[in-house]
Design a protein around this motif. Structure first.
Motif, short mmCIF file in Angstrom:
data_model
loop_
_atom_site.label_atom_id
_atom_site.label_comp_id
_atom_site.label_asym_id
_atom_site.label_seq_id
_atom_site.Cartn_x
_atom_site.Cartn_y
_atom_site.Cartn_z
N ILE A 43 -2.19 1.06 -8.57
CA ILE A 43 -1.27 2.13 -8.90
C ILE A 43 0.14 1.58 -8.71
N SER A 44 1.11 2.28 -9.23
CA SER A 44 2.50 1.86 -9.07
C SER A 44 2.94 2.12 -7.63
N SER A 79 -6.02 4.30 -17.30
CA SER A 79 -5.63 3.03 -17.92
C SER A 79 -6.50 2.79 -19.15
N SER A 111 -6.55 6.97 -6.58
CA SER A 111 -6.55 5.96 -7.65
C SER A 111 -6.05 6.59 -8.94
N ARG A 112 -5.88 5.74 -9.92
CA ARG A 112 -5.61 6.26 -11.27
C ARG A 112 -6.84 7.01 -11.74
N ASP A 169 1.10 7.11 -13.98
CA ASP A 169 -0.17 6.47 -13.68
C ASP A 169 -1.05 7.31 -12.76
N MET A 170 -0.52 8.36 -12.17
CA MET A 170 -1.32 9.22 -11.31
C MET A 170 -2.05 10.31 -12.10
N ARG A 174 2.91 -3.61 -8.04
CA ARG A 174 1.79 -2.66 -8.00
C ARG A 174 1.09 -2.74 -6.66
N VAL A 210 -5.26 -0.04 -4.62
CA VAL A 210 -5.60 1.17 -3.87
C VAL A 210 -6.68 0.90 -2.84
N GLY A 269 3.63 5.61 -7.34
CA GLY A 269 2.40 6.39 -7.23
C GLY A 269 1.88 6.46 -5.81
#
Length: 188
Positions: free
Chosen positions: A130-131, A122, A67-68, A117-118, A172, A175, A134
């Motif tokens: 996540i993208s 946020s 996840s982020r 984003d990794m 997006r 996750v 990502g």
């Protein structure tokens, strides 16, 4: 004295009506046009576990898509960012540590190929997405750890791409739903 008290009392009543009635009603009305009408989206697993799809969760095991990062340690009771600017020395050290960790767990990935984003949290610290980039940058690691074909894992990622809400913003991936689908591949 009357001249000051009466306007103060009137202003207090106006603020109570606006901020305790009208404003919440407007926010509630806007929530009604969003997917799931502003309610939490619960995923119930066969084993009886419950997950909230729209709250970020910590996945740090190499067999899962990560996840982020979260500035609030994925605690949904209080969301928030780190409030540190992009040139804050502490923040830069934290991001560098995240980059180093990511590269250690994903050998062969170049620093320039790691999506931001990794390694950055946020604004809420609870983003469940996540993208696409990502997710794709993690495919090799997951395929290796789970002894799966990289193409199969890539297909799973592509199958879980969410289109932007109302056509605005980037594509997006959630996750949680991706990782649950990954576990289902192994189970079947």
């Amino acid at each position: 004295m009357k001249k000051e008290i009466i306007p103060s009392i009137l202003l207090s009543f106006i603020c109570i009506i606006l901020l305790s009635g009208i404003y919440p009603a407007i926010v509630w009305g806007i929530a009604q046009i969003t997917p799931n009408k502003g309610e939490g989206i619960v995923i119930k697993e066969k084993g009886g576990r419950h997950f909230y799809e729209n709250i970020g969760q910590n996945f740090s095991d190499d067999k899962y898509f990560w996840s982020r990062p979260s500035a609030v340690n994925y605690n949904a009771a209080g969301s928030g960012g780190s409030n540190k600017g992009p040139d804050n020395p502490e923040y830069l050290l934290l991001v560098q540590a995240r980059i180093d960790s990511f590269m250690t767990h994903n050998p062969g990935v170049n620093r320039k190929d790691i999506p931001s984003d990794m390694v950055t949290a946020s604004g809420s610290g609870l983003d469940p997405h996540i993208s696409v980039e990502g997710a794709m940058v993690q495919v090799k690691r997951i395929a290796k750890v789970r002894s799966l074909d990289e193409n199969r894992v890539s297909e799973l990622v592509r199958a879980h791409i969410d289109a932007p809400m109302y056509g605005m913003g980037p594509k997006r991936i959630n996750v949680l739903t991706l990782n649950l689908a990954l576990d289902n591949i192994i189970a079947h």
